[in-house]
Design a protein around this motif. Structure first.
Motif, PDB file in Angstrom:
ATOM      1  N   ASN A  80       0.815  -1.210   0.000  1.00 10.81           N
ATOM      2  CA  ASN A  80       0.000   0.000   0.000  1.00 10.81           C
ATOM      3  C   ASN A  80       0.852   1.264   0.000  1.00 10.81           C
ATOM      4  OD1 ASN A  80      -2.740   1.151   0.236  1.00 10.81           O
ATOM      5  ND2 ASN A  80      -2.073   1.837   2.259  1.00 10.81           N
ATOM      6  N   GLY A  81       2.145   1.105  -0.218  1.00  8.18           N
ATOM      7  CA  GLY A  81       3.027   2.269  -0.220  1.00  8.18           C
ATOM      8  C   GLY A  81       3.225   2.880   1.144  1.00  8.18           C
ATOM      9  N   PHE A  82       2.993   2.096   2.221  1.00 10.03           N
ATOM     10  CA  PHE A  82       3.202   2.509   3.609  1.00 10.03           C
ATOM     11  C   PHE A  82       2.250   3.634   4.031  1.00 10.03           C
ATOM     12  CE2 PHE A  82       7.344   1.169   1.810  1.00 10.03           C
ATOM     13  CZ  PHE A  82       7.487  -0.011   2.508  1.00 10.03           C
ATOM     14  N   ASP A  83       1.142   3.798   3.309  1.00 11.40           N
ATOM     15  CA  ASP A  83       0.135   4.776   3.707  1.00 11.40           C
ATOM     16  C   ASP A  83      -0.708   4.234   4.856  1.00 11.40           C
ATOM     17  OD1 ASP A  83       0.959   6.590   1.817  1.00 11.40           O
ATOM     18  OD2 ASP A  83      -0.496   5.935   0.310  1.00 11.40           O
ATOM     19  N   ARG A  84      -1.311   5.156   5.578  1.00  4.14           N
ATOM     20  CA  ARG A  84      -2.086   4.743   6.742  1.00  4.14           C
ATOM     21  C   ARG A  84      -3.354   3.991   6.352  1.00  4.14           C
ATOM     22  NH1 ARG A  84      -4.620   8.625  11.576  1.00  4.14           N
ATOM     23  NH2 ARG A  84      -5.987   6.990  12.451  1.00  4.14           N
ATOM     24  N   PHE A  85      -4.056   4.437   5.337  1.00  5.10           N
ATOM     25  CA  PHE A  85      -5.326   3.807   4.953  1.00  5.10           C
ATOM     26  C   PHE A  85      -5.093   2.928   3.737  1.00  5.10           C
ATOM     27  CE2 PHE A  85      -6.515   7.547   7.365  1.00  5.10           C
ATOM     28  CZ  PHE A  85      -7.458   7.029   8.243  1.00  5.10           C
ATOM     29  N   ASN A  86      -5.645   1.741   3.791  1.00  5.43           N
ATOM     30  CA  ASN A  86      -5.363   0.721   2.787  1.00  5.43           C
ATOM     31  C   ASN A  86      -6.192   0.951   1.532  1.00  5.43           C
ATOM     32  OD1 ASN A  86      -4.615  -1.541   1.394  1.00  5.43           O
ATOM     33  ND2 ASN A  86      -5.568  -3.000   2.806  1.00  5.43           N
ATOM     34  N   ALA A  87      -5.596   1.596   0.551  1.00  9.58           N
ATOM     35  CA  ALA A  87      -6.294   1.903  -0.699  1.00  9.58           C
ATOM     36  C   ALA A  87      -6.530   0.661  -1.544  1.00  9.58           C
ATOM     37  CB  ALA A  87      -5.504   2.937  -1.498  1.00  9.58           C
ATOM     38  N   LEU A  88      -5.814  -0.418  -1.279  1.00  3.28           N
ATOM     39  CA  LEU A  88      -5.963  -1.637  -2.069  1.00  3.28           C
ATOM     40  C   LEU A  88      -7.111  -2.514  -1.576  1.00  3.28           C
ATOM     41  CD1 LEU A  88      -2.169  -2.604  -2.293  1.00  3.28           C
ATOM     42  CD2 LEU A  88      -3.523  -1.259  -3.909  1.00  3.28           C
ATOM     43  N   SER A  89      -7.664  -2.204  -0.410  1.00  6.18           N
ATOM     44  CA  SER A  89      -8.696  -3.042   0.189  1.00  6.18           C
ATOM     45  C   SER A  89     -10.090  -2.502  -0.102  1.00  6.18           C
ATOM     46  CB  SER A  89      -8.488  -3.094   1.703  1.00  6.18           C
ATOM     47  OG  SER A  89      -9.584  -3.708   2.346  1.00  6.18           O
ATOM     48  N   PRO A  90     -11.075  -3.382  -0.310  1.00 12.84           N
ATOM     49  CA  PRO A  90     -12.456  -2.910  -0.426  1.00 12.84           C
ATOM     50  C   PRO A  90     -12.918  -2.149   0.814  1.00 12.84           C
ATOM     51  CG  PRO A  90     -12.286  -5.195  -1.139  1.00 12.84           C
ATOM     52  CD  PRO A  90     -10.969  -4.833  -0.521  1.00 12.84           C
ATOM     53  N   TYR A  91     -12.316  -2.460   1.969  1.00  5.54           N
ATOM     54  CA  TYR A  91     -12.725  -1.833   3.209  1.00  5.54           C
ATOM     55  C   TYR A  91     -12.016  -0.508   3.469  1.00  5.54           C
ATOM     56  CZ  TYR A  91     -14.140  -6.688   3.975  1.00  5.54           C
ATOM     57  OH  TYR A  91     -14.680  -7.935   3.844  1.00  5.54           O
ATOM     58  N   ALA A  92     -10.933  -0.234   2.747  1.00  4.86           N
ATOM     59  CA  ALA A  92     -10.130   0.981   2.963  1.00  4.86           C
ATOM     60  C   ALA A  92      -9.833   1.183   4.444  1.00  4.86           C
ATOM     61  CB  ALA A  92     -10.846   2.203   2.390  1.00  4.86           C
ATOM     62  N   GLU A  93      -9.405   0.092   5.128  1.00  8.87           N
ATOM     63  CA  GLU A  93      -9.250   0.129   6.576  1.00  8.87           C
ATOM     64  C   GLU A  93      -8.034   0.933   7.016  1.00  8.87           C
ATOM     65  OE1 GLU A  93      -7.276  -3.957   5.597  1.00  8.87           O
ATOM     66  OE2 GLU A  93      -8.892  -2.735   4.805  1.00  8.87           O
ATOM     67  N   ASP A  94      -8.109   1.362   8.249  1.00  9.49           N
ATOM     68  CA  ASP A  94      -7.010   2.064   8.909  1.00  9.49           C
ATOM     69  C   ASP A  94      -5.976   1.023   9.331  1.00  9.49           C
ATOM     70  OD1 ASP A  94      -5.323   3.642  10.422  1.00  9.49           O
ATOM     71  OD2 ASP A  94      -6.896   4.486  11.681  1.00  9.49           O
ATOM     72  N   LEU A  95      -4.729   1.199   8.882  1.00  7.73           N
ATOM     73  CA  LEU A  95      -3.688   0.236   9.202  1.00  7.73           C
ATOM     74  C   LEU A  95      -2.985   0.529  10.527  1.00  7.73           C
ATOM     75  CD1 LEU A  95      -2.098  -0.374   5.682  1.00  7.73           C
ATOM     76  CD2 LEU A  95      -3.723  -1.807   6.928  1.00  7.73           C
ATOM     77  N   ARG A  96      -3.353   1.603  11.178  1.00  5.66           N
ATOM     78  CA  ARG A  96      -2.857   1.801  12.543  1.00  5.66           C
ATOM     79  C   ARG A  96      -3.627   0.876  13.469  1.00  5.66           C
ATOM     80  NH1 ARG A  96      -2.273   8.220  13.993  1.00  5.66           N
ATOM     81  NH2 ARG A  96      -0.775   8.762  12.349  1.00  5.66           N
ATOM     82  N   ASN A  97      -2.924  -0.006  14.124  1.00  2.00           N
ATOM     83  CA  ASN A  97      -3.592  -0.891  15.067  1.00  2.00           C
ATOM     84  C   ASN A  97      -2.601  -1.330  16.129  1.00  2.00           C
ATOM     85  OD1 ASN A  97      -2.272  -3.406  14.052  1.00  2.00           O
ATOM     86  ND2 ASN A  97      -3.415  -2.907  12.200  1.00  2.00           N
ATOM     87  N   PHE A  98      -2.991  -2.313  16.923  1.00  3.53           N
ATOM     88  CA  PHE A  98      -2.211  -2.662  18.103  1.00  3.53           C
ATOM     89  C   PHE A  98      -0.921  -3.393  17.777  1.00  3.53           C
ATOM     90  CE2 PHE A  98      -6.717  -2.692  19.750  1.00  3.53           C
ATOM     91  CZ  PHE A  98      -6.635  -1.392  20.198  1.00  3.53           C
ATOM     92  N   ASN A  99      -0.796  -3.890  16.570  1.00  5.93           N
ATOM     93  CA  ASN A  99       0.455  -4.503  16.164  1.00  5.93           C
ATOM     94  C   ASN A  99       1.196  -3.540  15.257  1.00  5.93           C
ATOM     95  OD1 ASN A  99       1.771  -7.291  16.433  1.00  5.93           O
ATOM     96  ND2 ASN A  99       2.050  -6.818  14.268  1.00  5.93           N
TER      97      ASN A  99
END
Length: 618
Positions: A80-99
């Protein structure tokens, strides 16, 4: 005095340089070869590339939270080019999480394990992200034990012993970062710096620790054990002049972690699962508790558990070292040591009693059904008892080292016989009693692995080849060898190259065809892989692991659901599984949501309730 002998041994500056240098060189070689301890080989088998890049061992399907979740999420972040929001996903989820993930945002300075992702091939960077924690673990505990006054050889061997505990090995690819950074947090407390630099160092290490894997069930007991160990071995750092800058730095580090993750924290706190869980005590079965002293009591040679849980859930931080120290303790000489009085006696009693008291308190939480409200003061209501085992094992190890350091240790064949009887009985009972015991000896004998090295140590001691601090060193090496043989082969050595350079197979060709046939490019057919593997491989797949719920995404596809039912089903951390022919959506277990594939073959129907329903479902 044996302690003086240990100290004189510690003054030899050649060994620690060699140990630290050896660990660093090994880490660099590990990275250069692109190795990892990942069980992603299970996923490679799923796409028809079994054995690709496997150097040693066997991938473990039980480690699915690594190979099916966190490793794919690192693939996703890189793709995803190390962006915070996953542009490749149908959900466009936030990749900031507990891991921790390699994201190009303001948190990157606190995630040094991922810096190489922005400079080299992701396979090498991924290998480095594993190797750096192995290096930090071994050097960190080595330096911590040195700071507690133990001999340098002892400290190196003890660090390796902690690395080869079953908890460190079985959970390494999930909570390994927390275990590896923890000793550096205590070393930061012990640093001699101006107050403002001390506070800054504590803030950085705290943020690094928390952002590596924000998992309170491991963080909380480690913090408790760390406080107890500082009180026992370095009480001078608890004076206000040192303590206040440390606490200020910790508060700042916690604030940085909260600022970075406050959005996902708020989302997860409002979920049905895991939500704001609160647990009571008493969740650890007695055999698992006893495995802190008999490390193979609840597992077999081929990594099966004997409690019908799973092999990871019966991991402990234990070894045979405390048993060896207690059996080989010369009580008469120990009494003489305690009679010497003065500051030395006070320090010895503190170093024995404080870890013992801390372990006893943790034992109460692990074994007895105390209410969750009793644990809130220490935040233990967020800690299932079996997540305390590594911290408890660290306390027991320091207690064992302290007993050995008194010099009141004697090796003899009588003491060897006592160890043999105790270990033999524990092995027999763990394997179903005495009936048919000899027939089981051929398939489950790891419990007895301590006896050959111990026999060698006794033989050397009785011939005068072991004396002074080397008697204690021999016992540490005996415990280390047993743990290394028993648990060291759990994680495979897997090359990172096929993880980040996807092999082309007939299975991936089928996924490509499925994506081409869907108007949104979604993969919905072709035997999809579990967890987050599909998106990790670069496909726009609805089958995924949702760290945070995608409530607004699914609402138009299920307009017939009332808000309460919809929230109960979708508002959770979940493995989203797309199932052909499923009559209705459901949740067969807390972290799984199954959805009918047919709902997603065409654009969703118009939700008659419109935007108001979407807002209500959030």
């Amino acid at each position: 005095m044996a302690a003086d002998a240990s100290s004189s041994q510690g003054k030899n500056r050649a060994f620690p340089d060699l140990f630290v240098l050896a660990v660093i060189v090994a880490g660099l070689i590990y990275t250069a070869l692109g190795w990892t301890p990942s069980s992603y080989g299970v996923a490679l088998s799923g796409i028809g590339a079994a054995g690709d890049g496997l150097v040693f061992g066997t991938p473990k399907p039980i480690r699915s939270d690594e190979w099916a979740v966190w490793t794919p999420f690192i693939q996703i972040a890189a793709g995803n080019g190390f962006d915070r929001f996953n542009a490749l996903s149908p959900y466009a989820e936030d990749l900031r999480n507990f891991n921790a993930l390699p994201l190009l945002d303001w948190g990157l300075p606190f995630k040094p394990q991922f810096w190489p992702f922005f400079a080299v091939d992701p396979a090498w960077a991924f290998s480095f992200s594993h190797a750096v924690f192995i290096v930090l673990f071994l050097i960190g505990y080595h330096r911590l034990f040195l700071a507690f006054g133990f001999a340098r050889f002892w400290s190196a061997a003890a660090a390796c012993l902690m690395f080869f505990t079953s908890y460190a090995q079985f959970w390494w690819t999930t909570t390994g970062p927390l275990l590896a950074i923890f000793p550096w947090l205590l070393l930061a407390v012990l640093a001699r710096l101006p107050w403002y630099l001390h506070a800054a160092l504590m803030a950085y290490v705290t943020a690094f620790w928390l952002l590596s894997h924000l998992y309170p069930p491991v963080i909380v007991p480690l913090a408790f054990a760390g406080g107890a160990l500082l009180l026992a071995f370095r009480p001078e750092v608890l004076r206000p002049r040192t303590l206040l800058p440390c606490l200020a730095g910790v508060a700042l580090g916690v604030g940085l972690a909260w600022l970075y993750l406050h959005e996902p924290i708020k989302v997860m706190a409002a979920t049905v699962y895991p939500g704001s869980r609160s647990v009571g005590g008493g969740s650890v079965p007695l055999p698992l508790y006893l495995a802190q002293f008999f490390p193979f009591l609840v597992s077999t040679d081929d990594y099966r558990d004997l409690l019908n849980l799973n092999i990871c859930e019966v991991a402990t931080g234990g070894s045979y070292l405390l048993l060896l120290a207690m059996v080989c303790l010369d009580h008469g000489r120990m009494v003489e040591v305690l009679r010497r009085g003065g500051a030395e006696r006070t320090a010895l009693l503190r170093q024995l009693l404080v870890p013992l008291a801390a372990f006893a308190l943790m034992s109460v939480w692990m074994l007895t059904p105390v209410p969750n409200v009793w644990g809130r003061v220490l935040l233990w209501d967020k800690v299932p008892g079996n997540r305390m085992v590594f911290a408890a094992g660290l306390l027991l190890l320091c207690l064992s080292l302290t007993l050995l350091r008194t010099g009141a240790i004697r090796l003899s064949w009588k003491r060897f016989a006592v160890v043999t009887v105790v270990v033999g009985l524990s092995w027999a009972m763990a394997n179903g009693g005495l009936d048919g015991l000899l027939s089981r000896l051929a398939v489950n004998r790891m419990d007895l692995a301590i006896l050959p090295p111990l026999a060698l140590a006794v033989w050397l001691a009785t011939r005068g080849a072991l004396s002074g601090p080397w008697v204690g060193a021999a016992l540490i090496l005996c415990a280390l060898s047993a743990n290394a043989v028993g648990f060291g082969g759990f994680n495979p050595i897997q090359s990172a190259w096929p993880i980040f350079h996807r092999p082309a197979t007939p299975v991936t060709a089928a996924f490509d065809a499925s994506a081409a046939a869907h108007p949104e490019g979604w993969v919905l057919q072709g035997g999809m892989l579990p967890g987050a593997l599909m998106q990790g491989l670069g496909y726009r797949s609805l089958q995924h692991v949702q760290i945070a719920p995608a409530l607004s995404f699914f609402r138009p596809y299920f307009p017939e659901m009332d808000d309460t039912t919809y929230n109960r089903l979708f508002n959770r951390y979940a493995h989203v599984q797309i199932v052909p022919g499923l009559p209705s959506p459901g949740s067969p277990q807390a972290d799984v949501v199954q959805l009918p594939m047919e709902r997603f073959l065409s654009p969703p129907p118009q939700d008659p309730r419109g935007e108001a329903a979407l807002k209500a479902s959030r």
